[in-house]
Scaffold this active site. Structure first.
Site: not given
Ligand code: FPP
Length: 256
Positions: A36, A53, A147
């Site tokens: 997050d 992201h 893994l």
């Molecule tokens: C939460 O941060 C994150 C997500 C909803 C997306 C997570 C995805 C990735 C890290 C990349 C995925 C890639 C692969 C290869 C699977 P948020 O956007 O909710 O952050 P915020 O709470 O600060 O708004």
């Protein structure tokens, strides 16, 4: 980076060998992470959310590498929840492209690292090109023995439990077993994670203190570990800190 601070071997013959053996045995087998804080990371830098992201995606590679070095068996990452469809279309489109980019860039390295890719969630409902990139990676890494990188994508724990109940119900009406034969194991055997052990350690970054519909059944006895660090900044040292803290916890599973 203090990569080898944790003991990797129990072969030591010095007076500390017993302690080293114990620490080695307490390496969590399965770590689950709620990644997050990508949006806030970008915002703090005056960048669009998608930049967070992208950085978060690059961080996956670093954390996978160290998890593999620590001989973690399963790393489950919450990449996209069933609730994330509520986000603006442009952000969803970007998030759906990330697995494609990730696999295009890093699959050779993951192969070298002997990483096996799996998923939990409704992969069939993903856009066609996202699904096919993932399916190709699953196929290509199928025989790897290192893994297990388990990507939770279009995943929701409540939906998963409902699906489990529905398939058990079908089996009951087909006479495969009776209602009285349904146990906790029956439910677990019908979840996406039926082939995996439950997470020993569940990490959430960015200071939020909740599970957000992630592995609700499976985390019944997981050790929880929270940090204020935003996912793109969550590094190897902090990952190691989480494991060290886990090693100090006493897991009693309701006993004394
Ligand atoms: C939460 O941060 C994150 C997500 C909803 C997306 C997570 C995805 C990735 C890290 C990349 C995925 C890639 C692969 C290869 C699977 P948020 O956007 O909710 O952050 P915020 O709470 O600060 O708004």
């Amino acid at each position: 980076m203090a990569l080898f601070k944790l003991p990797f071997t129990n072969k030591s013959t010095n007076k500390d060998s017993k302690e080293i053996h114990n620490s080695f045995e307490k390496i969590p087998e399965h770590i689950a992470i709620i990644m997050d804080g990508n949006g806030r990371w970008a915002q703090k830098k005056g960048l669009p959310r998608i930049a967070g992201h992208r950085e978060g995606m690059d961080n996956i590679k670093r954390i996978v590498k160290i998890a593999n070095h620590f001989r973690i068996k399963i790393l489950t990452l919450y990449a996209f929840s069933t609730e994330n469809w509520k986000r603006p279309t442009s952000e969803i489109d970007f998030l759906m492209k990330l697995p494609i980019d990730f696999l295009q860039h890093y699959l050779p390295e993951l192969m070298e690292e002997n990483v096996k890719i799996q998923t939990i969630g409704e992969v069939d409902d993903l856009p066609g090109n996202t699904k096919s990139a993932i399916m190709r990676a699953i196929e290509q890494t199928e025989s790897n023995t290192g893994l297990i990188l388990n990507i939770a994508i279009n995943y929701g724990s409540k939906f998963e439990i409902v699906q489990s109940v529905k398939s058990i119900y079908k089996e009951v009406i087909h006479g495969n077993y009776s209602i009285d034969e349904i146990t906790e194991d029956t439910i677990a055997e019908h979840l996406y994670t039926s082939h995996l052990t439950d997470p020993d350690l569940l990490i959430r970054t960015s200071g939020e203190l909740r599970l957000s519909n992630f592995l609700l059944w499976q985390s019944a006895y997981s050790e929880l570990w929270f940090t204020d660090t935003l996912w793109p900044d969550f590094n190897e040292d902090e990952f190691e800190q989480a494991i060290n803290d886990y090693q100090k916890r006493k897991r009693r599973y309701g006993g004394i």
